[in-house]
Design a protein around this motif. Structure first.
Motif, PDB file in Angstrom:
ATOM      1  N   GLY A  59       0.810  -1.205   0.000  1.00  9.65           N
ATOM      2  CA  GLY A  59       0.000   0.000   0.000  1.00  9.65           C
ATOM      3  C   GLY A  59       0.847   1.260   0.000  1.00  9.65           C
ATOM      4  O   GLY A  59       2.064   1.231  -0.191  1.00  9.65           O
ATOM      5  N   ASP A  60       0.184   2.373   0.230  1.00 10.07           N
ATOM      6  CA  ASP A  60       0.854   3.680   0.236  1.00 10.07           C
ATOM      7  C   ASP A  60       1.006   4.263   1.642  1.00 10.07           C
ATOM      8  O   ASP A  60       1.626   5.320   1.796  1.00 10.07           O
ATOM      9  CB  ASP A  60       0.064   4.675  -0.631  1.00 10.07           C
ATOM     10  CG  ASP A  60       0.031   4.245  -2.095  1.00 10.07           C
ATOM     11  OD1 ASP A  60       1.011   3.616  -2.543  1.00 10.07           O
ATOM     12  OD2 ASP A  60      -0.981   4.533  -2.767  1.00 10.07           O
ATOM     13  N   ASP A  61       0.462   3.595   2.660  1.00  2.00           N
ATOM     14  CA  ASP A  61       0.578   4.117   4.019  1.00  2.00           C
ATOM     15  C   ASP A  61       2.013   3.965   4.515  1.00  2.00           C
ATOM     16  O   ASP A  61       2.637   2.911   4.329  1.00  2.00           O
ATOM     17  CB  ASP A  61      -0.375   3.371   4.956  1.00  2.00           C
ATOM     18  CG  ASP A  61      -1.834   3.619   4.592  1.00  2.00           C
ATOM     19  OD1 ASP A  61      -2.107   4.680   3.999  1.00  2.00           O
ATOM     20  OD2 ASP A  61      -2.679   2.752   4.885  1.00  2.00           O
ATOM     21  N   PRO A  62       2.572   4.993   5.143  1.00  2.00           N
ATOM     22  CA  PRO A  62       3.962   4.922   5.608  1.00  2.00           C
ATOM     23  C   PRO A  62       4.121   3.927   6.758  1.00  2.00           C
ATOM     24  O   PRO A  62       3.166   3.630   7.486  1.00  2.00           O
ATOM     25  CB  PRO A  62       4.266   6.353   6.049  1.00  2.00           C
ATOM     26  CG  PRO A  62       2.933   6.934   6.387  1.00  2.00           C
ATOM     27  CD  PRO A  62       1.956   6.294   5.449  1.00  2.00           C
ATOM     28  N   THR A  63       5.337   3.443   6.924  1.00  4.37           N
ATOM     29  CA  THR A  63       5.662   2.486   7.980  1.00  4.37           C
ATOM     30  C   THR A  63       6.897   2.961   8.742  1.00  4.37           C
ATOM     31  O   THR A  63       7.645   3.819   8.268  1.00  4.37           O
ATOM     32  CB  THR A  63       5.920   1.086   7.402  1.00  4.37           C
ATOM     33  OG1 THR A  63       6.999   1.163   6.452  1.00  4.37           O
ATOM     34  CG2 THR A  63       4.674   0.538   6.728  1.00  4.37           C
ATOM     35  N   ASP A  64       7.097   2.403   9.914  1.00  7.54           N
ATOM     36  CA  ASP A  64       8.270   2.673  10.734  1.00  7.54           C
ATOM     37  C   ASP A  64       8.938   1.354  11.097  1.00  7.54           C
ATOM     38  O   ASP A  64       8.262   0.336  11.299  1.00  7.54           O
ATOM     39  CB  ASP A  64       7.889   3.420  12.014  1.00  7.54           C
ATOM     40  CG  ASP A  64       7.506   4.866  11.742  1.00  7.54           C
ATOM     41  OD1 ASP A  64       8.408   5.649  11.386  1.00  7.54           O
ATOM     42  OD2 ASP A  64       6.315   5.203  11.878  1.00  7.54           O
ATOM     43  N   VAL A  65      10.264   1.392  11.208  1.00  4.27           N
ATOM     44  CA  VAL A  65      11.055   0.214  11.556  1.00  4.27           C
ATOM     45  C   VAL A  65      11.761   0.482  12.881  1.00  4.27           C
ATOM     46  O   VAL A  65      12.353   1.545  13.078  1.00  4.27           O
ATOM     47  CB  VAL A  65      12.078  -0.124  10.457  1.00  4.27           C
ATOM     48  CG1 VAL A  65      12.946  -1.299  10.876  1.00  4.27           C
ATOM     49  CG2 VAL A  65      11.362  -0.439   9.146  1.00  4.27           C
TER      50      VAL A  65
END
Length: 269
Positions: A59-65
């Motif tokens: 998808g286009d939703d941002p993620t964090d690691v």
């Protein structure tokens, strides 16, 4: 007589590599280490290991690691200086039975901006949410070769002792928090560095790579790292721990012989 060679076999086209249809549309993270084993010898001054990985985000939703590395657990014995009648004395000793020897977190943003307090506490992510096992009852044990070490149950002062453990480990560069330690080098590709100091304990380390989206953990990748002694240092270490009495007697004899030899040399001069 020249014989005609048989015609070559027809070319066989290699099949296209298969792709896992089950993971094509699933949000997940994958990671690996440049080194899975670190050797410690007399010249060991620390090590820097790169953890790299990829985020598969359909998808286009941002993620964090968020990267969490935890070293082997070991007891930590603490005493507090108290003043009684104008004299500074050591308080009762307290032993934390499960404090990690090494702990670091690296993330794309500060942890408080990635997830809420409850999720971080439940996952044990971050120094503030580090799980350190405290003694549950008062008893007398033998620790580090010292007999009659009193381990008292911690009460309201648990947080003070816990902060002392973290403060001492941070001063020794064994605990570290880097809110910008995970960097995306390309779309979906990230890297982080694990800095092991010279005093890093030996044993097995566990690394967790968490993927967060909208404040929720959606995927995790687990890795292991081994830090071990090699060469004569390893032989001496194992001998000292497997046969402590023999090792102590040999050390006393070696010190006595060294002193006797030095006295003979200086006497001749």
């Amino acid at each position: 007589m020249i014989q005609a060679l048989p015609p070559p076999p027809p070319a066989v086209e290699a099949p296209a590599p298969e792709r896992s249809a089950a993971t094509e549309d699933r949000l997940r993270v994958a990671a690996a280490l440049t080194e899975a084993r670190v050797s410690v010898d007399s010249g060991f001054s620390g090590a820097s290991i790169v953890l790299y990985g990829a985020v598969f985000n359909p998808g286009d939703d941002p993620t964090d690691v968020v990267v969490v590395v935890r070293g082997p657990d070991a007891p930590v014995r603490l005493v507090k200086k108290t003043r009684n009648l104008g004299v500074w004395l050591n308080s009762r000793p307290v032993v934390f039975e499960g404090a990690p020897g090494f702990y670091m977190t690296a993330s794309t943003r500060p942890l408080g901006d990635i997830a809420d307090f409850g999720d971080l506490r439940r996952l044990g992510v971050g120094v503030d949410h580090l799980r350190i096992n405290a003694p549950e009852e008062s008893r007398v044990v033998t620790r580090y070769g010292v007999r009659d070490v009193v381990i008292s149950r911690l009460g309201e002062d648990y947080l003070d002792w816990r902060r002392a453990v973290i403060r001492l480990r941070e001063a020794a560069a064994l605990y570290n928090t880097d809110p910008e330690g995970v960097r995306f080098v390309d779309r979906g590709l990230f890297r982080a560095e694990i800095e092991l100091p010279a005093v890093a304990p030996t044993g097995q380390y566990f690394a967790e790579v968490w993927l967060f989206q909208d404040g929720d953990p959606v995927s995790v990748s687990n890795l292991t790292l081994t830090v071990e002694k090699v060469g004569i240092e390893r032989d001496i270490f194992e001998f000292a721990h497997n046969r402590p009495w023999t090792y102590g007697v040999l050390c006393v004899l070696l010190a006595a012989f060294t002193g006797w030899a030095a006295s003979r040399i200086f006497r001749r001069q």
